[in-house]
Scaffold this active site. Structure first.
Site, mmCIF file in Angstrom:
data_model
loop_
_atom_site.group_PDB
_atom_site.id
_atom_site.type_symbol
_atom_site.label_atom_id
_atom_site.label_comp_id
_atom_site.label_asym_id
_atom_site.label_seq_id
_atom_site.Cartn_x
_atom_site.Cartn_y
_atom_site.Cartn_z
ATOM 1 N N GLU A 4 -0.231 -9.105 -0.758
ATOM 2 C CA GLU A 4 -1.047 -8.754 0.478
ATOM 3 C C GLU A 4 -2.112 -7.566 -0.105
ATOM 4 O OE1 GLU A 4 0.845 -5.528 3.392
ATOM 5 O OE2 GLU A 4 1.573 -7.246 4.150
ATOM 6 N N ASP B 29 0.792 -1.189 -0.162
ATOM 7 C CA ASP B 29 -0.083 0.154 -0.113
ATOM 8 C C ASP B 29 0.907 1.227 -0.066
ATOM 9 O OD1 ASP B 29 1.071 0.033 2.512
ATOM 10 O OD2 ASP B 29 -0.685 -0.651 3.678
ATOM 11 N N HIS C 219 6.541 5.742 12.699
ATOM 12 C CA HIS C 219 6.723 6.486 11.314
ATOM 13 C C HIS C 219 5.547 6.896 10.791
ATOM 14 C CE1 HIS C 219 5.395 3.443 8.157
ATOM 15 N NE2 HIS C 219 5.773 2.475 8.990
ATOM 16 N N GLU D 227 -2.011 5.325 2.932
ATOM 17 C CA GLU D 227 -2.066 3.712 2.542
ATOM 18 C C GLU D 227 -3.367 3.076 2.328
ATOM 19 O OE1 GLU D 227 -0.363 5.246 5.204
ATOM 20 O OE2 GLU D 227 1.555 4.856 4.918
ATOM 21 N N HIS E 64 13.343 5.298 12.208
ATOM 22 C CA HIS E 64 13.268 5.664 10.999
ATOM 23 C C HIS E 64 13.847 6.947 10.417
ATOM 24 C CE1 HIS E 64 10.873 6.133 7.149
ATOM 25 N NE2 HIS E 64 10.287 4.958 7.515
ATOM 26 N N ARG F 123 2.615 8.519 9.258
ATOM 27 C CA ARG F 123 2.196 9.764 8.621
ATOM 28 C C ARG F 123 1.171 10.503 9.536
ATOM 29 N NH1 ARG F 123 3.650 12.288 3.459
ATOM 30 N NH2 ARG F 123 5.028 10.687 2.962
#
Ligand code: UD1
Ligand code: UDP
Length: 377
Positions: free
Chosen positions: A120, A98, A209, A134, A242, A211
């Site tokens: 996936e 994604d 991480h 995503e 990250h 967003r």
């Protein structure tokens, strides 16, 4: 009999980890020509995985820029793939999951009428903005794809509910388990970079991480981590940070130079997976960790408001705790203080696969290519 050409496209660390078993399995099939294209939406974090699994991309778009945004990465992938798809004329293009690479690569393939296989497929929160971007990346990729490799029955149900044809969906397990089983070893000795961690203490592994957590939510998460370290003298927080500067700057500002908080560089997959295996518990907003940790019997507190991975939550090894400071602190404290509660979560279950997902996917691809040849004759 030559079956055709499969182009595998990915760009970030998790896509690489989860596509590596598929690439390796495809490479075993002499009748299929396998071409790997990396967009390098990630650079160092991607290269770590390419090296570990000995994957040699034929094309590398080398797109990553510091603090890149969604527009530049999406446009870069589409434009970068145009010529490569024109030149190579693949019979199938495989994408994973994604990310922006996933959706843009699927669109680039569609523009040249190249069928897309989605590994996936079918994960959903049904909330457009969580995770962002995503959820829409995977919904849109599903619309473009021809073959849907769903990791679980739940993912299959999600696809069916969106009117994806049943005969185009295969429940394969998640390829992350294929990768995990290759690298985790009970006798593994932790990497030198972890040498200053007091392993007599309980290790809490942390990653962040997402967003949608940037800003105040991430600050709240980090405050909860500080609360925990202040309260419990016998824990070591290990946080491979990250490389996104937005995550990194805040982590260093709030958690840097604190006793028993170890901010370290992203680990190679092998030491990371083995560190997971030696941890007491995991606090994360990552998707992949929610799939890996249950099979290692490690409780996971998910620092998000939604999850597209309900299977381990239902099984009781993963708990969605959100991003509110007090809630994170309370839930972690419970697991640190109450052995009964800890043991309830620390059971090894594996709703995500048996390590054979890549083999199943490649068998479907073989059939697909064979049938295509038949229909062209
Ligand atoms: C991306 C994916 C996200 C996935 C995550 C896995 C999108 C929109 N986001 O988010 O779905 O969960 O990867 O980690 O597709 N950077 C480096 N070196 C690296 C990697 C990143 O320096 O090896 C820095 C760069 O400044 C880059 C920034 O991180 O601009 C952000 O990378 P990006 O891929 O845009 O977003 P992620 O937050 O990593
Ligand atoms: N991982 C790794 N090194 C690290 C942190 C994570 O190899 O320092 C692996 C982890 O085991 C998992 C994947 O990276 O397989 C998850 O990546 P990330 O959390 O960046 O992305 P997401 O899964 O949320 O998309």
């Amino acid at each position: 009999m030559y079956l055709g050409k499969v182009m595998v496209v990915f760009g970030t660390r998790p896509e690489a980890i989860k596509m590596a078993p598929v690439v390796k399995e495809l490479e075993k099939v002499a009748d299929i020509e396998t071409i790997v294209v990396v967009t390098a939406q990630h650079r160092e974090m991607l290269d770590q995985v390419l090296y570990l699994f000995d994957i040699n991309p034929k094309y590398d778009l080398d797109l990553m820029k510091e603090k890149q945004d969604l527009y530049s990465i999406t446009a870069g992938v589409i434009l970068g793939l145009q010529k490569i798809i024109e030149t190579e004329k693949p019979d199938l293009l495989l994408v994973h999951g994604d990310t922006s690479t996933t959706f843009a690569a699927a669109l680039a393939a569609f523009y040249q009428k190249v069928p897309v296989g989605h590994v996936e497929a079918g994960l959903r929160t049904k909330n457009k903005y969580s995770p962002y971007p995503e959820e829409m990346n995977r919904v849109l990729t599903s619309r473009l794809a021809e073959l849907h490799f769903a990791p679980t029955d739940t993912a299959r149900e999600n696809l069916l509910a969106e009117a994806t044809a049943n005969f185009k969906i295969w429940v394969t397990g998640n390829t992350v388990i294929d990768a995990l089983l290759k690298v985790v070893k009970e006798e593994y000795i932790l990497a030198d970079s972890l040498a200053n961690i007091n392993t007599d203490n309980r290790i809490i592994l942390v990653t962040t991480h997402r967003r949608e957590n940037w800003g105040n939510k991430m600050k709240d998460i980090y405050k909860a981590l500080l609360d925990l370290v202040a309260e419990f003298a016998d824990i070591e927080l290990v946080f491979p940070v990250h490389m996104n500067p937005i995550v990194r700057d805040l982590a260093v500002e709030m958690l840097g130079n604190k006793e028993r908080i170890h901010l370290i560089e992203p680990l190679d997959y092998e030491p990371f997976a083995n560190l997971m295996n030696k941890s007491y518990m995991i606090l994360t907003d990552s998707g992949g960790l929610q799939e890996e940790a249950p099979s290692l019997g490690k409780p996971v507190l998910v620092l998000r408001d939604t999850t597209e991975r309900p299977e381990a939550v239902v099984a009781g090894t993963v708990k969605l705790v959100g991003t509110v400071r007090d809630n994170i602190y309370r839930e972690a404290k419970l697991l640190l203080n109450d052995e009964g509660e800890y043991m309830k979560m620390a059971k090894a279950i594996n709703p995500y696969g048996d390590g054979q997902a890549a083999l199943r996917i490649v068998n479907v691809i073989k059939d697909f290519l064979y049938t295509r040849i038949g229909s062209e004759v």
